[in-house]
Design a protein around this motif. Structure first.
Motif, PDB file in Angstrom:
ATOM      1  N   GLN A   1       0.823  -1.207   0.000  1.00 17.33           N
ATOM      2  CA  GLN A   1       0.000   0.000   0.000  1.00 17.33           C
ATOM      3  C   GLN A   1       0.857   1.257   0.000  1.00 17.33           C
ATOM      4  OE1 GLN A   1      -2.428  -0.978   3.414  1.00 17.33           O
ATOM      5  NE2 GLN A   1      -4.085  -1.744   2.123  1.00 17.33           N
ATOM      6  N   VAL A   2       1.942   1.255   0.757  1.00 18.08           N
ATOM      7  CA  VAL A   2       2.842   2.411   0.785  1.00 18.08           C
ATOM      8  C   VAL A   2       3.546   2.566  -0.557  1.00 18.08           C
ATOM      9  CG1 VAL A   2       4.929   3.382   1.840  1.00 18.08           C
ATOM     10  CG2 VAL A   2       3.152   2.380   3.292  1.00 18.08           C
ATOM     11  N   LEU A   3       4.044   1.461  -1.115  1.00 16.19           N
ATOM     12  CA  LEU A   3       4.732   1.516  -2.407  1.00 16.19           C
ATOM     13  C   LEU A   3       3.794   2.005  -3.506  1.00 16.19           C
ATOM     14  CD1 LEU A   3       6.747  -1.824  -2.149  1.00 16.19           C
ATOM     15  CD2 LEU A   3       7.641   0.515  -1.872  1.00 16.19           C
ATOM     16  N   TYR A   4       2.570   1.517  -3.484  1.00 16.82           N
ATOM     17  CA  TYR A   4       1.552   1.929  -4.455  1.00 16.82           C
ATOM     18  C   TYR A   4       1.258   3.423  -4.306  1.00 16.82           C
ATOM     19  CZ  TYR A   4      -3.051   2.160  -6.713  1.00 16.82           C
ATOM     20  OH  TYR A   4      -4.110   2.497  -7.506  1.00 16.82           O
TER      21      TYR A   4
ATOM     22  N   ARG B   1       3.177  -3.998 -10.196  1.00 14.20           N
ATOM     23  CA  ARG B   1       4.585  -3.594 -10.141  1.00 14.20           C
ATOM     24  C   ARG B   1       5.037  -3.473  -8.685  1.00 14.20           C
ATOM     25  NH1 ARG B   1       4.391   0.429 -13.976  1.00 14.20           N
ATOM     26  NH2 ARG B   1       3.797   1.995 -12.444  1.00 14.20           N
ATOM     27  N   SER B   2       4.190  -2.922  -7.837  1.00 17.00           N
ATOM     28  CA  SER B   2       4.532  -2.775  -6.419  1.00 17.00           C
ATOM     29  C   SER B   2       4.675  -4.139  -5.747  1.00 17.00           C
ATOM     30  CB  SER B   2       3.464  -1.948  -5.697  1.00 17.00           C
ATOM     31  OG  SER B   2       3.386  -0.652  -6.227  1.00 17.00           O
ATOM     32  N   ILE B   3       3.775  -5.047  -6.070  1.00 15.05           N
ATOM     33  CA  ILE B   3       3.835  -6.406  -5.517  1.00 15.05           C
ATOM     34  C   ILE B   3       5.106  -7.109  -5.978  1.00 15.05           C
ATOM     35  CG2 ILE B   3       2.768  -8.706  -5.618  1.00 15.05           C
ATOM     36  CD1 ILE B   3       0.015  -7.182  -5.754  1.00 15.05           C
ATOM     37  N   LEU B   4       5.425  -6.989  -7.260  1.00 17.53           N
ATOM     38  CA  LEU B   4       6.637  -7.621  -7.790  1.00 17.53           C
ATOM     39  C   LEU B   4       7.895  -7.044  -7.147  1.00 17.53           C
ATOM     40  CD1 LEU B   4       5.678  -7.868 -11.571  1.00 17.53           C
ATOM     41  CD2 LEU B   4       6.088  -9.791 -10.003  1.00 17.53           C
TER      42      LEU B   4
END
Length: 188
Positions: free
Chosen positions: A17-20, A102-105
Motif C-alpha cells: 500500500q505504501v509503495l503503491y 509492479r509494487s507487488i513484484l
C-alpha cells in the motif's frame, strides 16, 4: 509461528500500500514515511453481537519493523529490482504493468533477494495472494506467479553457477567482483 505468519502477511499488505501510494503521488516511500502519512488500520474484534453486525471497530497504528524493512529495502534497491523484473517479464515493459502489480513484484523481488529468513516459495505464494486481493487485472495472480517463478529459477541457476565456480577454484583463490579468480600466494 502462525501469528508471525499473519503479522508478516499484514506487513506485506502495508508495504504494498505504501509503495503503491508513493508511485501514485510521485513521491519516494521515505518521503511518505517521514511525513507521517503511513498508518496501519486494523479491524478490532467486535465487543458485542450488535457490533459484529455493523462495521466493526478500526484502530490506527504505526507500521511494524518488518513493513519498514520491506518499504525501505525496495526503495534502496529499486533500480536493481526493476532490472530483474524487466528481464523476467517477457514482452512486458515495466511502465505498462499496473502500478499495484509492479509494487507487488518489487516487494517480492526484494524479499527473495534480501530476506534470507523467508523461503522463496513463501514469498511467491504471498505475492500471488496479494495479487489476488489487490491485483490490477483479472490475470494479475497468474502474471505475478509467472514473473516470480522465472526470477526464482534465475536465482537458482546463479546459485548453482556460483557453487560450481567456487568448487573449481584453486585453494586460496579470491573471487573478484568480475567473478574472476585470483590466486593468493603466501610469502610473495
Amino acid at each position: 509461528m502462525a501469528s508471525r505468519k499473519h503479522e508478516r502477511t499484514r506487513d506485506r499488505i502495508s508495504a504494498v500500500q505504501v509503495l503503491y501510494t508513493s508511485e501514485l503521488q510521485g513521491k519516494a516511500p521515505s518521503e511518505l514515511l517521514d511525513g507521517g502519512l503511513c498508518l496501519v488500520a486494523r479491524e478490532l474484534a467486535p465487543e458485542s453481537e450488535d457490533e459484529a453486525r455493523t462495521f466493526g471497530r478500526i484502530e490506527e497504528g504505526a507500521l511494524t519493523d518488518y513493513a519498514l524493512v520491506l518499504i525501505k529495502g525496495v526503495q534502496a534497491h529499486q533500480g536493481a529490482i526493476d532490472e530483474v523484473i524487466a528481464e523476467a517479464s517477457e514482452n512486458w515493459a515495466l511502465s505498462r504493468m499496473p502500478i499495484v502489480d509492479r509494487s507487488i513484484l518489487r516487494l517480492a523481488v526484494f524479499e527473495m533477494e534480501h530476506c534470507d529468513d523467508v523461503p522463496v516459495s513463501v514469498t511467491i505464494n504471498e505475492a500471488v495472494e496479494l495479487a489476488k486481493g489487490f491485483g490490477g487485472e483479472d490475470d494479475s495472480p497468474r502474471f505475478v506467479n509467472g514473473v516470480l517463478g522465472r526470477i526464482a529459477r534465475q536465482m537458482e541457476e546463479r546459485g548453482a553457477l556460483a557453487a560450481s565456480a567456487s568448487a573449481d577454484e584453486p585453494a586460496g583463490a579470491l573471487v573478484g567482483a568480475s567473478g574472476a579468480a585470483a590466486v593468493v600466494q603466501a610469502g610473495v
